[in-house]
Design an enzyme around this catalytic site. Structure first.
Site, PDB file in Angstrom:
ATOM      1  N   LYS A 278       3.835 -23.826  25.697  1.00  0.00           N
ATOM      2  CA  LYS A 278       3.257 -24.780  24.743  1.00  0.00           C
ATOM      3  C   LYS A 278       3.711 -26.199  25.088  1.00  0.00           C
ATOM      4  O   LYS A 278       2.914 -27.132  25.161  1.00  0.00           O
ATOM      5  CB  LYS A 278       3.711 -24.431  23.320  1.00  0.00           C
ATOM      6  CG  LYS A 278       3.074 -25.297  22.231  1.00  0.00           C
ATOM      7  CD  LYS A 278       3.985 -25.463  21.015  1.00  0.00           C
ATOM      8  CE  LYS A 278       5.019 -26.546  21.234  1.00  0.00           C
ATOM      9  NZ  LYS A 278       5.842 -26.892  20.071  1.00  0.00           N
TER      10      LYS A 278
ATOM     11  N   THR B 101       8.371 -30.390  18.219  1.00  0.00           N
ATOM     12  CA  THR B 101       7.879 -30.852  19.513  1.00  0.00           C
ATOM     13  C   THR B 101       6.359 -30.813  19.459  1.00  0.00           C
ATOM     14  O   THR B 101       5.746 -29.757  19.582  1.00  0.00           O
ATOM     15  CB  THR B 101       8.408 -29.960  20.646  1.00  0.00           C
ATOM     16  OG1 THR B 101       9.832 -30.010  20.627  1.00  0.00           O
ATOM     17  CG2 THR B 101       7.915 -30.458  21.992  1.00  0.00           C
TER      18      THR B 101
ATOM     19  N   LYS C 274      10.702 -36.407  24.504  1.00  0.00           N
ATOM     20  CA  LYS C 274      11.013 -34.982  24.323  1.00  0.00           C
ATOM     21  C   LYS C 274      10.229 -34.144  25.333  1.00  0.00           C
ATOM     22  O   LYS C 274      10.785 -33.223  25.955  1.00  0.00           O
ATOM     23  CB  LYS C 274      10.669 -34.564  22.897  1.00  0.00           C
ATOM     24  CG  LYS C 274      10.751 -33.069  22.614  1.00  0.00           C
ATOM     25  CD  LYS C 274      12.166 -32.513  22.675  1.00  0.00           C
ATOM     26  CE  LYS C 274      12.169 -31.015  22.380  1.00  0.00           C
ATOM     27  NZ  LYS C 274      13.491 -30.407  22.555  1.00  0.00           N
TER      28      LYS C 274
END
Lengths: 292, 292
Positions: A240, A95, A171
């Site tokens: 994150k 990711t 995503k």
């Protein structure tokens, strides 16, 4: 089925994906920064490389599931890409930011190699049972070569076209929506609890009717019961990802006030020493605020 | 099945519920402030009363689906409750405040009548196809008498116990979660759109996998396609419900920052002359902010 695969990154998601590939009959060479994590896979038949570059075969296939933009950029150095070279394919499952995928595509192409962004939606148990979903984007030829490979470990493959950053955007949107769902349930369950209704009762009603989807059923149970361990996806990783979402949204001038709210829940969770919990623990914020 | 029922309030939800009761064989007397709305039901065999109080039978059953706290309190006057009297049962389906249900229970009991809060989760088409869900709370005997009656028009009946306000809390939590889902999808789809990905593509991917629930599939399609008509649940009603949610949360000291965010989206939608649209139009806020 004897195609050789290099697999870089054996974290909570990487390890079960590598395991599925080994079980599907591929010759897999694994590498991880902390090499001890490779041991269970070695016992299943994987070769273990001491360096990322040693895991690669010229013109071969390499999967990566690494921590962040920096880890992917550092690992896929010029030296590694030169070795991967012409006809080499990198299936990049981390990711990371859309821009990182776009930049990596250019550096790969410089050495004749191809890059496909292929982030996965799955918790580790869903990988092992083959129930995950994957989104792919990048050069058409590379996408078509990647699809049958990823089909060894996911249920659905969704193609988002030529822009290598597109799959990363999807995503990030998906992870944002999961985090927002945690906040939404945390607020609703807390209002119910403070109104004298058991959290479990509202959870069961809403997730068997209007919100009868895996996200709400699985994560909702954890929110209802305040279950924040074991850690399948750590809270700092949640922060994150939401930071990457906000960075991508700032880049295209698309304000996301709900993403801002969720981000501050994660930041507050870190302030309260919850870095060692699963990201579902962002849900504790609503309870804290209500004096529970 | 010849039990007599009074039905008060023939709006977008009330009318199809009354229709289902008529079709189930009950003798239904309907009343609505704007009497013309009773005409289609009269053609199905309903009697039409000119005043709410005329619709009531002593000791009988009365359903209400009215606009807000004030409409329910005004309609269920002392005179009406005196006529309803001993053994009378009021099945109160309006989305009102928990405290209003608690107060109404007391006034009903004063005249020997019973009160059950029974808000429904269903759009009008789901009522007609019997796919809705209902939550009930209030006195045990009244709940048990209400359940077989509501089963004539819903799929699921969920019992939240003795507190008459509990069912209203659940309804407000559910509507809050729907509104929050609209905002969540609006932000994600807008980020995708500004990143070059069609809204329809991200909608289809996420609602066939992680978010494969009716709320996301049905409302998500409207958010993806910017379809804000026909109006099945008006935007001002959405604001009314989120205001009730925030009022209930303030009462028990349970801060809900996401509900605040959603409320401001509704307020802004009114400022932009969107009162005549379906409440899904709150999703336009994210597009506006992104300059689309």
């Amino acid at each position: 089925m004897a195609e050789k695969i290099a697999f870089l990154g054996l974290g909570n998601l990487g390890a079960p994906i590598a395991q599925r590939l080994i079980n599907s009959g591929f010759e897999v060479t694994v590498w991880n920064r902390t090499i001890s994590k490779a041991e269970p896979l070695a016992q299943l038949g994987a070769k273990v490389a001491e360096n990322a570059i040693d895991a690669i075969e010229p013109g071969g296939i390499v999967f990566s599931v690494l921590a962040d933009d920096n880890a992917v950029e550092t690992t896929f150095s010029d030296a590694l890409l030169q070795k991967l070279g012409s006809n080499g394919l990198h299936i990049s499952m981390s990711t990371i930011s859309p821009d990182c995928s776009r930049k990596l595509t250019e550096t790969h192409n410089k050495y004749g190699a191809s890059y496909v962004a292929a982030p996965i939606f799955a918790r580790p148990d869903a990988v092992l049972s083959g129930m995950g979903n994957i989104v792919v984007s990048g050069e058409a030829g590379a996408r078509e070569r990647a699809k049958p490979l990823v089909q060894n470990f996911v249920k659905g493959v969704f193609d988002f076209g030529d822009d290598p950053g597109a799959a990363n955007v999807i995503k990030l949107c998906g992870n944002f929506m999961i985090a927002a769902s945690l906040e939404m349930m945390a607020e609703a369950f807390t209002l119910a609890e403070k109104s004298g209704i058991p959290r479990q009762s509202i959870y069961e009603m809403l997730t068997s009717t209007l919100f009868a989807a895996p996200i709400f059923q699985n994560y909702g149970k954890m929110v209802a019961q305040h279950t924040y361990e074991p850690v399948l996806f750590g809270l700092p990783l949640g922060l994150k990802d939401i930071n990457l979402t906000l960075q991508a949204s700032a880049k295209v001038n698309a304000p996301m006030p709900l993403a801002d709210l969720v981000k501050n829940r994660f930041v507050s969770a870190l302030a309260k020493d919850r870095a060692g919990m699963d990201w579902v623990a962002l849900a504790k914020g609503a309870s804290d605020d209500a004096g529970l």
